[in-house]
Design a protein around this motif. Structure first.
Motif, PDB file in Angstrom:
ATOM      1  N   GLY A  98      -8.465   1.548  -8.778  1.00 45.26           N
ATOM      2  CA  GLY A  98      -9.108   2.753  -8.264  1.00 45.26           C
ATOM      3  C   GLY A  98     -10.236   3.282  -9.125  1.00 45.26           C
ATOM      4  N   ARG A  99     -11.026   2.393  -9.702  1.00 49.58           N
ATOM      5  CA  ARG A  99     -12.098   2.820 -10.616  1.00 49.58           C
ATOM      6  C   ARG A  99     -13.249   3.529  -9.917  1.00 49.58           C
ATOM      7  NH1 ARG A  99     -11.646  -2.438 -12.711  1.00 49.58           N
ATOM      8  NH2 ARG A  99     -10.125  -2.540 -14.376  1.00 49.58           N
ATOM      9  N   TYR A 100     -13.273   3.464  -8.596  1.00 46.48           N
ATOM     10  CA  TYR A 100     -14.377   4.041  -7.840  1.00 46.48           C
ATOM     11  C   TYR A 100     -14.237   5.546  -7.638  1.00 46.48           C
ATOM     12  CZ  TYR A 100     -10.563   2.860  -4.739  1.00 46.48           C
ATOM     13  OH  TYR A 100      -9.306   2.721  -4.215  1.00 46.48           O
ATOM     14  N   HIS A 152       0.851  -1.201   0.000  1.00 46.66           N
ATOM     15  CA  HIS A 152       0.000   0.000   0.000  1.00 46.66           C
ATOM     16  C   HIS A 152       0.875   1.235   0.000  1.00 46.66           C
ATOM     17  CE1 HIS A 152      -1.982  -3.365   2.060  1.00 46.66           C
ATOM     18  NE2 HIS A 152      -3.110  -2.937   1.517  1.00 46.66           N
ATOM     19  N   ILE A 175     -10.681   1.269   1.560  1.00 46.79           N
ATOM     20  CA  ILE A 175     -10.401   0.523   0.330  1.00 46.79           C
ATOM     21  C   ILE A 175     -11.156   1.227  -0.806  1.00 46.79           C
ATOM     22  CG2 ILE A 175     -10.196  -1.720  -0.794  1.00 46.79           C
ATOM     23  CD1 ILE A 175     -10.264  -3.058   1.901  1.00 46.79           C
ATOM     24  N   ALA A 176     -12.308   0.703  -1.243  1.00 54.53           N
ATOM     25  CA  ALA A 176     -13.011   1.298  -2.378  1.00 54.53           C
ATOM     26  C   ALA A 176     -14.281   2.035  -1.965  1.00 54.53           C
ATOM     27  CB  ALA A 176     -13.368   0.203  -3.392  1.00 54.53           C
ATOM     28  N   THR A 212      -2.740  -3.671  -6.381  1.00 49.34           N
ATOM     29  CA  THR A 212      -3.616  -4.404  -7.297  1.00 49.34           C
ATOM     30  C   THR A 212      -4.952  -3.684  -7.529  1.00 49.34           C
ATOM     31  OG1 THR A 212      -4.353  -5.668  -5.378  1.00 49.34           O
ATOM     32  CG2 THR A 212      -2.660  -6.673  -6.752  1.00 49.34           C
ATOM     33  N   ASP A 213      -5.083  -2.479  -6.998  1.00 49.33           N
ATOM     34  CA  ASP A 213      -6.361  -1.767  -7.077  1.00 49.33           C
ATOM     35  C   ASP A 213      -6.263  -0.642  -8.111  1.00 49.33           C
ATOM     36  OD1 ASP A 213      -8.616  -0.195  -6.672  1.00 49.33           O
ATOM     37  OD2 ASP A 213      -7.864   0.670  -4.802  1.00 49.33           O
ATOM     38  N   GLY A 254      -4.138   3.487  -6.049  1.00 51.98           N
ATOM     39  CA  GLY A 254      -5.204   2.642  -5.519  1.00 51.98           C
ATOM     40  C   GLY A 254      -4.920   2.282  -4.073  1.00 51.98           C
ATOM     41  N   HIS A 255      -5.864   1.586  -3.450  1.00 56.64           N
ATOM     42  CA  HIS A 255      -5.701   1.154  -2.056  1.00 56.64           C
ATOM     43  C   HIS A 255      -4.418   0.333  -1.902  1.00 56.64           C
ATOM     44  CE1 HIS A 255      -6.501  -0.634   1.838  1.00 56.64           C
ATOM     45  NE2 HIS A 255      -6.351  -1.824   1.294  1.00 56.64           N
ATOM     46  N   SER A 256      -4.229  -0.617  -2.826  1.00 53.50           N
ATOM     47  CA  SER A 256      -2.982  -1.380  -2.839  1.00 53.50           C
ATOM     48  C   SER A 256      -2.537  -1.465  -4.292  1.00 53.50           C
ATOM     49  CB  SER A 256      -3.191  -2.777  -2.249  1.00 53.50           C
ATOM     50  OG  SER A 256      -3.975  -3.559  -3.138  1.00 53.50           O
TER      51      SER A 256
END
Lengths: 324, 323
Positions: free
Chosen positions: B249-251, B39, B178-179, B246-247, B242-244
């Motif tokens: 971040g589409r939100y 992260h 997270i999201a 692998t994220d 993103g959060h991590s």
């Protein structure tokens, strides 16, 4: 030698260690003013003050977590969970935190921490107040599991645990608190990882701990009337586990019954049975037997609770199955 | 008291080091040197940097799984941290912990923890130790906005205040657990005001302004060190990634991200420093120095050995009991 009740032996161990080391302190629900739900901490707040015998809110996760934080910064906390059932609320702190920190931080953090909690059924406390879940914690590396059955053992083991550098779950049994036994006046410590043969015998080995140890001793009496000499082994600590004593006994008797109050499925008995066949497959005269609680939530009704929990008679039946 | 120029330069250096370190981590992750969950702190640099600069070296810091920045500000060497990320024996936890579990008690960095809110009772326990031994120390505990919805958050605030313990809870509010947007996860999303439920002072600060964070924390630390009990600070900030790792971040909308990037704490402080008469070449020199430190850390990590097989069973327990 004077006789003490089990709860008095715990109280003595706590009193002596509080007096010996000022880093030792107790925190938990009703441990101070009330002296503990089972009178275990009676008189300790009066002697050591409310900072070292500390009443807490009903917040089990925080009780254990605060003890962890204190332990990692040089104190030696004893966290009391009023019963093992409430330890389930603190599961994240016990399993994700206390059991992992020494390892995941590369040995840089040590947690000299004792979590005391009584468990067990037998008095119609129903499904949420009757847990014997020691096997959950034996399945978790990083925390020791100590589960004494007599006043002598509980005092000597608790004092050792308070002086240990590792996190330890110290499981008492609500039905044992009023039992009596000899406890020396002079100080003594008992080592972890050393089982005791509580009754010698040549025909079958019964491995049992906590309240079931006493059921096993009763069973051994009944069996003796039938001419069967049972050896009763109390591991006293499930992690570390003294396999040598258990294997030595079974190697002599060639038959084994494991009796536990916890559930049968994937219980401590399953682990012991697996280890016995790994080491002694060709020496065993009969399949290893398990006596354990029925795999149901503990029922309230007196007759159903008695059906659910194992006892001396069930142990006798299991022994007869492999000795006749 | 205004922050002295030398301190401002140190704050700038630490933020630049965190940013460059995290960029290096992202590169190494993409190349497969780093596994698991990682992260990044990019965008939030002002919070850890400003807050930890307000305490003494022997005050405790305890963090979360987003812990790289806090460890760097505690002056744990970038080599030991990068080697930990690479899973090497030279890592700060001998390669046993990884990204989420940095720890160095010698520098009073008491660990990163990967269960949301799980570190908070530990922070209270550290503070209880301090109080029981009458030590002149405080605990600075970091958490995210998401942790303020966990049960142990409330238990910890209650007991910290009940016993008037020296803890500063620093909420890094980056607005997403997270999201999930804080507005749809918290019934009451003025997080600093949750402290009031426990009779505890709660403050809010612009977490994109390192000077503001530093000044707010200095005041709060003084209050807590004086024995006046715990305080909660909500620092509003934004993570650019993103959060991590692998994220994607589409939100979050591009417009929102762009808005926050305009508030970037590093150019903000650079501009203030130049306005105070600092030669911009000093900042370039700092950038070169941190770039080199991170490159050196990555070289060190890559050339370090993995833990030996024997390490598998080491440090499970302190005492062996021969069993």
């Amino acid at each position: 030698m004077p006789e003490l009740r089990y709860f008095e032996a715990v109280n003595q161990a706590l009193q002596e260690e509080l007096a010996r080391d000022e880093r030792v302190f107790i925190l938990g629900e009703d441990v101070g003013l009330a002296g503990g739900t089972f009178r275990v901490t009676d008189g300790l707040m009066a002697e050591f003050g409310s900072r070292r015998v500390r009443d807490t809110p009903i917040a089990e996760a925080a009780i254990v977590g605060i003890a962890i934080g204190a332990a990692m910064s040089g104190m030696r906390p004893i966290a009391e969970l009023m019963t093992m059932n409430f330890g389930i609320v603190a599961m994240d702190q016990i399993v994700n935190h206390a059991s992992k920190m020494h390892y995941m931080f590369g040995g840089q953090v040590t947690l000299p921490l004792v979590i005391r909690a009584p468990g067990g059924g037998w008095t119609q406390k129903a499904a949420q107040h009757s847990h014997c879940i020691e096997s959950w914690f034996v399945n978790t590396p990083g925390i020791r599991v100590v589960i004494p059955s007599t006043p002598y053992d509980v005092k000597g083991l608790l004092k050792t645990c308070i002086r240990s550098e590792d996190p330890i779950l110290f499981i008492e049994h609500e039905m044992l608190y009023s039992t009596r036994g000899e406890v020396p006046e002079e100080e003594y410590l008992l080592p972890l990882g050393v089982a005791e043969v509580k009754r010698p015998g040549r025909d079958v080995t019964i491995v049992a701990w906590s309240k079931m140890l006493h059921e096993a001793l009763k069973a051994a009496e009944l069996l003796a009337n039938e001419g069967i000499e049972a050896e009763v082994v109390d591991p006293r600590t499930l992690d570390p586990l003294d396999m040598d004593t258990i294997l030595g006994s079974v190697l002599r008797t060639r038959r084994a019954v494991i009796a536990e109050e916890g559930w049968r499925n994937v219980g401590m008995g399953a682990e012991l049975a697996a280890r016995l066949q790994e080491h002694l497959f060709y020496d065993l005269e009969a399949p290893v037997q398990r006596v354990a609680a029925a795999d149901v939530p503990t029922p309230y009704a007196r007759n159903l609770e008695r059906l659910a929990l194992p006892n001396a008679q069930r142990i006798v039946e299991a022994v007869l199955k492999i000795t006749l | 008291m205004p922050v002295p120029l030398a301190d401002q330069l140190q704050l700038y250096r630490n933020m630049a080091l965190i940013r460059r370190f995290e960029e290096g981590v992202a590169e190494a992750y993409a190349e497969g040197f780093i596994g698991g969950f990682t992260h990044l702190y990019i965008g939030q640099e002002a919070v850890a940097t400003g807050a930890i600069s307000a305490i003494n070296h022997d005050d405790y810091v305890i963090g979360t799984y987003r812990d790289h920045a806090h460890a760097l500000v505690r002056e744990i060497s970038p080599r030991a941290l990068m080697a930990e990320l690479y899973g090497r024996v030279t890592g700060v936890c001998k390669g046993k912990g990884g990204s989420m579990h940095f720890c160095d008690p010698e520098r009073y960095f008491m660990g990163g923890y990967a269960i949301v809110g799980g570190n908070l009772p530990l922070a209270v326990g550290l503070a209880l130790s301090i109080q029981m031994r009458n030590e002149d120390r405080v605990v600075m505990a970091f958490l995210g906005d998401g942790a303020s919805n966990q049960g142990v958050f409330h238990e910890s605030l209650n007991m910290a205040k009940l016993w008037e313990l020296p803890v500063i809870f620093v909420v890094e509010n980056n607005f997403y657990g997270i999201a999930t947007d804080v507005r749809i996860s918290s019934a009451f999303n003025e997080i600093h005001r949750k402290a009031q439920g426990y009779g505890m002072p709660g403050h809010v600060v612009n977490g994109m302004d390192v000077i503001a964070v530093r000044e707010e924390c200095e005041e709060v630390v003084k209050y807590v060190r004086h024995g006046s009990g715990p305080v909660l600070i909500e620092a509003r900030c934004y993570r650019y990634q993103g959060h991590s790792m692998t994220d994607p971040g589409r939100y979050r909308s591009q417009a929102e991200a762009d808005l926050w990037r305009k508030r970037d704490p590093i150019p903000r402080l650079a501009k203030q420093l130049v306005q105070q008469g600092l030669d911009a070449s000093r900042l370039d020199a700092i950038q070169r120095e941190v770039n080199e430190a991170v490159q050196d850390a990555m070289r060190f990590a890559e050339s370090s050995p993995e833990p030996p097989d024997e390490a598998l069973y080491e440090d499970v327990y302190v005492e062996s009991y021969g069993a």
